[in-house]
Design an enzyme around this catalytic site. Structure first.
Site, short mmCIF file in Angstrom:
data_model
loop_
_atom_site.label_atom_id
_atom_site.label_comp_id
_atom_site.label_asym_id
_atom_site.label_seq_id
_atom_site.Cartn_x
_atom_site.Cartn_y
_atom_site.Cartn_z
N GLU A 350 4.79 -12.74 0.88
CA GLU A 350 5.36 -11.66 1.71
C GLU A 350 5.55 -10.40 0.88
O GLU A 350 5.28 -9.28 1.35
CB GLU A 350 6.71 -12.08 2.31
CG GLU A 350 6.62 -13.23 3.30
CD GLU A 350 5.59 -13.01 4.40
OE1 GLU A 350 4.99 -14.00 4.85
OE2 GLU A 350 5.37 -11.85 4.79
N HIS A 480 0.92 -18.40 15.25
CA HIS A 480 -0.03 -17.31 15.44
C HIS A 480 -0.68 -17.34 16.80
O HIS A 480 -1.06 -16.30 17.34
CB HIS A 480 -1.09 -17.36 14.33
CG HIS A 480 -0.49 -17.25 12.98
ND1 HIS A 480 0.30 -18.25 12.44
CD2 HIS A 480 -0.51 -16.27 12.05
CE1 HIS A 480 0.72 -17.88 11.26
NE2 HIS A 480 0.25 -16.68 11.00
C1 LIG Z 1 3.35 -16.49 5.59
C2 LIG Z 1 2.74 -16.06 6.63
C3 LIG Z 1 3.13 -14.77 7.28
SE1 LIG Z 1 1.76 -13.44 7.18
C4 LIG Z 1 1.69 -16.87 7.32
O1 LIG Z 1 1.67 -16.87 8.54
N1 LIG Z 1 0.74 -17.59 6.64
C5 LIG Z 1 0.57 -17.61 5.17
C6 LIG Z 1 -0.43 -18.72 4.94
C7 LIG Z 1 -1.11 -19.00 6.23
C8 LIG Z 1 -0.19 -18.45 7.34
C9 LIG Z 1 0.55 -19.60 8.02
O2 LIG Z 1 1.72 -19.80 7.71
O3 LIG Z 1 -0.09 -20.28 8.85
ZN LIG Z 2 0.87 -12.78 5.24
#
Ligand SMILES: C=C(C[SeH])C(=O)N1CCC[C@H]1C(=O)O
Ligand SMILES: [Zn+2]
Length: 598
Positions: A350, A480
């Site tokens: 982050e 996501h």
């Molecule tokens: C840490 C974050 C915030 Se941009 C994230 O969503 N990541 C970082 C690694 C892949 C992805 C996830 O958690 O799925």
């Molecule tokens: Zn990130």
């Protein structure tokens, strides 16, 4: 004349960028208020601000497209206008725009407030993802408890399915109004390459061998631990891999290490023993960036970030995030940090976003983005690759400096990183392959879930612990998907971060391809201002040039390729092949026995 128009355009775009900065600041403040305190009132306020912002954005857009910008002589002016002529979601008529915004907020709220009952204590029904459910997936070795939590979490997120259908409809409508065929084209636009999907697919093909070797080895170790619930030749049951989405396997390192006798001190316990709290984790991360002569965090960052989960009973989005408020001072992280190595790594991830914001803050707002979205996800991880090295952990006292450094210890350390980086690759690829299929109309709502499991099984080699059906909507178990955040950026990041790491390590004198005493995986760029200088130069560009130009500044390369990752993990790849051969392990996986019924 065209010259006069270009002069007028230059003044216009300067004013417009400043106007957009103010608008972005207002929008981001409202979005932050809602994400850090989920209430009806804060949602209403956020929607009001977005509505007003969309209205003004559309008015400005009507002015912007009046310019004959395609014929401008000045590359930079043309590029700014090209980016400003993409309207985004604001292209939707107001009520559809608001519907889309509300759908995304509502899906995120279901996810961020979902609670399940404990497996053992059936009356305890206040378990949330961060930290309780995450901790169970990471630490429980009871397959029944893991199955319960895995199934219940998905059960609580299935209601997002109806919202998701409408989300797809409106997102596609917005994309079409921006002259894209579907939301897929809109999501891929900033990669500025007509062959980007093929490039990603060919990189995945190059990485499949090392992934299948790791997969085969882990399945062997899981069979030893859990017996026949893990088949010899089939996909791996997804609930046994230490992570809710099976996207990172580092939480099951303790019983899968190549050399169990050479197990090193558990970094999480070291962090706790040494009295680390969230603030100290972030201060330590900042110190690493500053050691490279990169920028430190601003006073506003330390005043306004949320680094631990508030205990005032409020609901909030706990998924870690970094925020740019577009006023060159106010930058924040929101992370419900636990004191463990995984969250220590995430803190660096982050802070990598914040570093990028700081480095390109003098760019016009239209260029205050990553060279492509993968760059933004890679910055912090490049730092973590050094921080996770045994050498660095000894330097900062998280590993006792006297512990022996031998091949077994070294391979174990490389394996730990591989459980995070190699395991992730198929997941990073399939998340958007599935969504592209939906946006492009190849996957319809009747097949959402069984298509999801078709990709999870054929690409990632994992299967559900129980049969699934189209009444389930398992993709919504992942942040996501419900938050409208594209995911290809992480696959790109996991590839290019090793290209960046290799270049930085060469600049730091920590890696030499000709010198076997300086392998890439032992590199720590700590205190290398030479590496930091090149990294800063790349980051300062923001998206002012196509991403190959930015990549070239640090690495001398203009193409994304798998060579950095393969170079870093070469010793592990060799060991896995030998170990799997010795075990007579089946490489790859046959089709799943689990059913997904329509
Ligand atoms: C840490 C974050 C915030 Se941009 C994230 O969503 N990541 C970082 C690694 C892949 C992805 C996830 O958690 O799925
Ligand atoms: Zn990130």
């Amino acid at each position: 004349s065209l010259e006069d128009e270009e002069i007028r355009a230059r003044a216009y775009v300067k004013l417009l960028n400043d106007k957009i900065a103010l608008r972005n600041n207002r929008e981001t403040l409202a979005a932050w208020k809602y994400a850090s305190n989920i209430t009806e009132e804060n949602l209403k306020e956020q929607l009001d601000v977005s509505k007003e912002s969309a209205k003004e954005t559309k008015e400005d857009w009507l002015e912007t497209i009046k310019f004959n910008w395609r014929s401008f002589g000045d590359y930079d002016l043309r590029r700014q206008f090209e980016k400003l002529s993409i309207l985004g979601k604001s292209a939707l008529p107001e009520e559809k725009f608001l519907k889309l915004e509300k759908i995304i907020s509502d899906m995120q709220t279901i996810y961020s407030t979902a609670k399940i009952c404990d497996h053992k204590n059936k009356t305890k029904c206040d378990l949330v993802l961060d930290p309780e459910i995450t901790d169970i997936l990471a630490n429980s070795r009871d397959p029944e408890e893991l199955k319960h939590v895995w199934v219940e979490w998905r059960h609580k997120n299935a209601p997002a399915k109806e919202l998701f259908r409408d989300y797809v409809k409106y997102a596609n409508e917005a994309a079409v109004l921006n002259n894209f065929t579907s939301n897929t084209g809109f999501w891929l636009y900033d990669y500025e390459s007509p062959t980007f999907v093929q490039d990603v697919e060919s990189i995945w093909e190059q990485l499949k061998p090392i992934y299948t070797q790791l997969h085969a080895y882990i399945r062997t170790k899981l069979r030893q631990r859990y017996g026949d619930i893990v088949s010899e030749k089939g996909p791996i049951p997804a609930h046994l891999l230490g992570n809710m989405w099976a996207q990172s396997w580092s939480n099951i390192a303790d019983f899968t290490l190549p050399h169990p006798s050479a197990k090193r001190a558990d970094i999480t316990s070291e962090l706790l023993n040494q009295g680390y709290d969230a603030l100290k984790m972030f201060k330590t991360a900042e110190e690493f960036f500053v050691s490279l002569n990169l920028k430190k965090m601003t006073p506003e960052f330390w005043e306004r970030s949320i680094l631990v989960k508030p205990n005032d009973g409020r609901e909030l989005v706990c998924h870690a995030s970094a925020w740019d408020f577009f006023d060159k001072k106010d930058f924040r992280i929101k992370q419900c940090t636990s004191v463990n190595f995984e969250d220590f790594t995430t803190a660096h991830h982050e802070m990598g976003h914040i570093q990028y914001y700081l480095q390109y803050s003098d760019q016009p707002v239209v260029y205050r983005q990553g060279a492509n979205d993968g760059f933004h996800e890679a910055v912090g991880d490049v730092m973590s690759l050094s921080v996770s090295s045994t050498k660095h952990l000894k330097r900062i006292g998280l590993i006792d400096a006297n512990t022996p450094d031998n091949d077994a210890v070294d391979l174990n350390a490389l394996f730990m990183i591989g459980l995070d980086k190699i395991a992730f690759l198929p997941f990073g690829y399939l998340m958007d392959k599935w969504r592209w299929g939906i946006f492009d109309g190849n996957i319809t709502a009747e097949d959402y879930n069984c298509k999801w499991w078709e990709y999870r099984t054929s690409i990632q080699g994992v299967e559900p612990p129980v049969d699934r059906s189209e009444d389930d909507f398992d993709a919504a178990a992942k942040y996501h998907i419900v938050a409208d955040v594209p995911y290809l950026r992480y696959f790109v990041s996991f590839v290019i971060q090793f290209q960046f790491h290799r270049a930085a390590c060469e600049l730091a004198g920590e890696y030499d391809p000709e010198d076997p005493t300086k392998p890439l995986h032992k590199c720590d760029i700590y205190h290398s201002t030479k590496a930091g200088e090149s990294i800063a130069k790349m980051l300062q560009m923001g998206s002012s040039r196509p991403w190959p130009d930015a990549m070239e500044v640090l690495t001398g390369q203009r193409k994304m390729d798998a060579s950095g990752l393969l170079e870093y993990f070469r010793p592990l790849h060799k060991w896995l092949e030998a170990e799997n051969k010795k075990n007579g392990a089946y490489i790859g996986w046959e089709s799943t026995q689990k059913k997904c019924t329509k």
